[in-house]
Design a protein around this motif. Structure first.
Motif, mmCIF file in Angstrom:
data_model
loop_
_atom_site.group_PDB
_atom_site.id
_atom_site.type_symbol
_atom_site.label_atom_id
_atom_site.label_comp_id
_atom_site.label_asym_id
_atom_site.label_seq_id
_atom_site.Cartn_x
_atom_site.Cartn_y
_atom_site.Cartn_z
ATOM 1 N N PRO A 155 0.807 -1.220 0.000
ATOM 2 C CA PRO A 155 0.000 0.000 0.000
ATOM 3 C C PRO A 155 0.844 1.277 0.000
ATOM 4 O O PRO A 155 0.475 2.262 -0.639
ATOM 5 C CB PRO A 155 -0.818 -0.110 1.291
ATOM 6 N N ALA A 156 1.996 1.255 0.685
ATOM 7 C CA ALA A 156 2.857 2.442 0.708
ATOM 8 C C ALA A 156 3.408 2.722 -0.692
ATOM 9 O O ALA A 156 3.497 3.885 -1.106
ATOM 10 C CB ALA A 156 3.996 2.243 1.697
ATOM 11 N N GLN A 157 3.770 1.668 -1.424
ATOM 12 C CA GLN A 157 4.263 1.849 -2.786
ATOM 13 C C GLN A 157 3.156 2.403 -3.691
ATOM 14 O O GLN A 157 3.411 3.260 -4.538
ATOM 15 C CB GLN A 157 4.774 0.529 -3.356
ATOM 16 N N LYS A 158 1.939 1.922 -3.512
ATOM 17 C CA LYS A 158 0.814 2.421 -4.317
ATOM 18 C C LYS A 158 0.567 3.898 -4.027
ATOM 19 O O LYS A 158 0.317 4.675 -4.944
ATOM 20 C CB LYS A 158 -0.452 1.608 -4.041
ATOM 21 N N LEU A 159 0.635 4.277 -2.743
ATOM 22 C CA LEU A 159 0.439 5.669 -2.372
ATOM 23 C C LEU A 159 1.535 6.542 -2.987
ATOM 24 O O LEU A 159 1.251 7.604 -3.558
ATOM 25 C CB LEU A 159 0.437 5.834 -0.854
ATOM 26 N N ALA A 160 2.779 6.090 -2.910
ATOM 27 C CA ALA A 160 3.888 6.857 -3.485
ATOM 28 C C ALA A 160 3.729 6.987 -4.998
ATOM 29 O O ALA A 160 3.974 8.061 -5.566
ATOM 30 C CB ALA A 160 5.218 6.181 -3.142
ATOM 31 N N ALA A 161 3.304 5.925 -5.661
ATOM 32 C CA ALA A 161 3.113 5.975 -7.115
ATOM 33 C C ALA A 161 1.978 6.925 -7.476
ATOM 34 O O ALA A 161 2.069 7.678 -8.455
ATOM 35 C CB ALA A 161 2.821 4.570 -7.652
ATOM 36 N N THR A 162 0.920 6.931 -6.702
ATOM 37 C CA THR A 162 -0.204 7.833 -6.942
ATOM 38 C C THR A 162 0.225 9.290 -6.767
ATOM 39 O O THR A 162 -0.121 10.152 -7.585
ATOM 40 C CB THR A 162 -1.371 7.504 -5.981
ATOM 41 N N LEU A 163 0.963 9.571 -5.703
ATOM 42 C CA LEU A 163 1.438 10.932 -5.471
ATOM 43 C C LEU A 163 2.394 11.379 -6.573
ATOM 44 O O LEU A 163 2.328 12.525 -7.037
ATOM 45 C CB LEU A 163 2.117 11.037 -4.102
ATOM 46 N N ASP A 165 3.572 14.469 -11.526
ATOM 47 C CA ASP A 165 3.898 14.439 -12.960
ATOM 48 C C ASP A 165 2.793 15.093 -13.781
ATOM 49 O O ASP A 165 3.058 15.846 -14.720
ATOM 50 C CB ASP A 165 4.117 13.000 -13.437
ATOM 51 N N LYS A 166 1.542 14.832 -13.429
ATOM 52 C CA LYS A 166 0.407 15.397 -14.159
ATOM 53 C C LYS A 166 0.389 16.912 -14.011
ATOM 54 O O LYS A 166 0.177 17.640 -14.990
ATOM 55 C CB LYS A 166 -0.900 14.796 -13.634
ATOM 56 N N SER A 205 2.917 18.879 -13.374
ATOM 57 C CA SER A 205 4.057 19.490 -14.065
ATOM 58 C C SER A 205 3.831 19.490 -15.581
ATOM 59 O O SER A 205 4.301 20.395 -16.266
ATOM 60 C CB SER A 205 5.358 18.777 -13.711
ATOM 61 N N GLN A 206 3.110 18.506 -16.102
ATOM 62 C CA GLN A 206 2.806 18.483 -17.540
ATOM 63 C C GLN A 206 1.781 19.540 -17.895
ATOM 64 O O GLN A 206 1.798 20.075 -19.003
ATOM 65 C CB GLN A 206 2.288 17.104 -17.956
ATOM 66 N N GLU A 207 0.895 19.863 -16.968
ATOM 67 C CA GLU A 207 -0.125 20.877 -17.218
ATOM 68 C C GLU A 207 0.473 22.280 -17.165
ATOM 69 O O GLU A 207 -0.192 23.253 -17.491
ATOM 70 C CB GLU A 207 -1.251 20.751 -16.181
ATOM 71 N N GLY A 208 1.696 22.365 -16.725
ATOM 72 C CA GLY A 208 2.362 23.673 -16.720
ATOM 73 C C GLY A 208 2.458 24.285 -15.338
ATOM 74 O O GLY A 208 3.276 25.146 -15.101
ATOM 75 N N GLY A 209 1.655 23.865 -14.435
ATOM 76 C CA GLY A 209 1.725 24.399 -13.087
ATOM 77 C C GLY A 209 2.594 23.499 -12.237
ATOM 78 O O GLY A 209 2.464 22.305 -12.260
ATOM 79 N N ALA A 210 3.507 24.098 -11.558
ATOM 80 C CA ALA A 210 4.386 23.315 -10.701
ATOM 81 C C ALA A 210 3.652 22.935 -9.422
ATOM 82 O O ALA A 210 2.926 23.741 -8.847
ATOM 83 C CB ALA A 210 5.636 24.101 -10.364
#
Length: 181
Positions: A150-158, A163-164, A166-171
């Motif tokens: 579950p901790a790995q899933k949470l880290a991957a989600t965050l 990443d999303k 930063s791709q949208e342009g807002g940091a």
């Protein structure tokens, strides 16, 4: 109860003390009958047990009885009849038992008589069932992987959220570095 002579020879007293000294270094003992095993088979078994730091010793039954009595380990005298080899275990007795039972499948001459594990006497059936349970280290790794998932899933989600953004342009606020002075 071991039979004690009225006048024990000094060599026997020394042998009993040495046996007790060796036994005191271990907490669990598995009793086996090795009648019918060849020297090569016993050597192979000792090699497999040695990988887990489990020595397999042949001790005179009467010396072992007296040593166990003096160590206040009772009810093992029934297993100290006939040619007996004792596997001495410091930790994870089930792994040593597993090795012994696996070896006994290939070499039926080896018979596991019983054991003294965690201050309890195990008969042959109980020690065989105990040998099928995962060892302490295996259980800990299974628990850690269950907790880690579950901790790995949470880290991957965050990370996906960062990443999303930063791709949208807002940091993302967490991704901003402080300005150097």
């Amino acid at each position: 109860m071991a039979i004690l002579a009225k006048k024990i020879q000094p060599a026997k007293t020394e042998a009993i003390e040495e046996t007790k000294k060796v036994f005191s270094e271990y907490k669990d003992f598995i009793f086996t009958e090795y009648r019918g095993l060849t020297v090569e088979q016993i050597s192979a078994l000792r090699g497999k047990l040695r990988e887990k730091q489990v020595p397999l010793k042949v001790v005179k039954n009467n010396f072992a009885r007296v040593a166990f009595d003096e160590m206040k380990i009772e009810n093992v005298a029934d297993y100290l009849k006939g040619p007996t080899a004792i596997a001495m275990v410091k930790e994870d007795a089930n792994e040593a038992a597993k090795i012994l039972f696996d070896f006994a499948k290939d070499t039926p001459a080896l018979v596991v008589k019983g054991a003294y594990v965690e201050n309890e006497i195990y008969d042959a059936a109980k020690i065989e069932a105990f040998s099928k349970v995962p060892g302490k280290k295996q259980l800990i790794s299974m628990l850690m992987s269950a907790i880690n998932g579950p901790a790995q899933k949470l880290a991957a989600t965050l990370q996906a959220y960062v990443d999303k953004k930063s791709q949208e342009g807002g940091a993302a606020p967490a991704a901003e570095a402080p300005a150097a002075e």
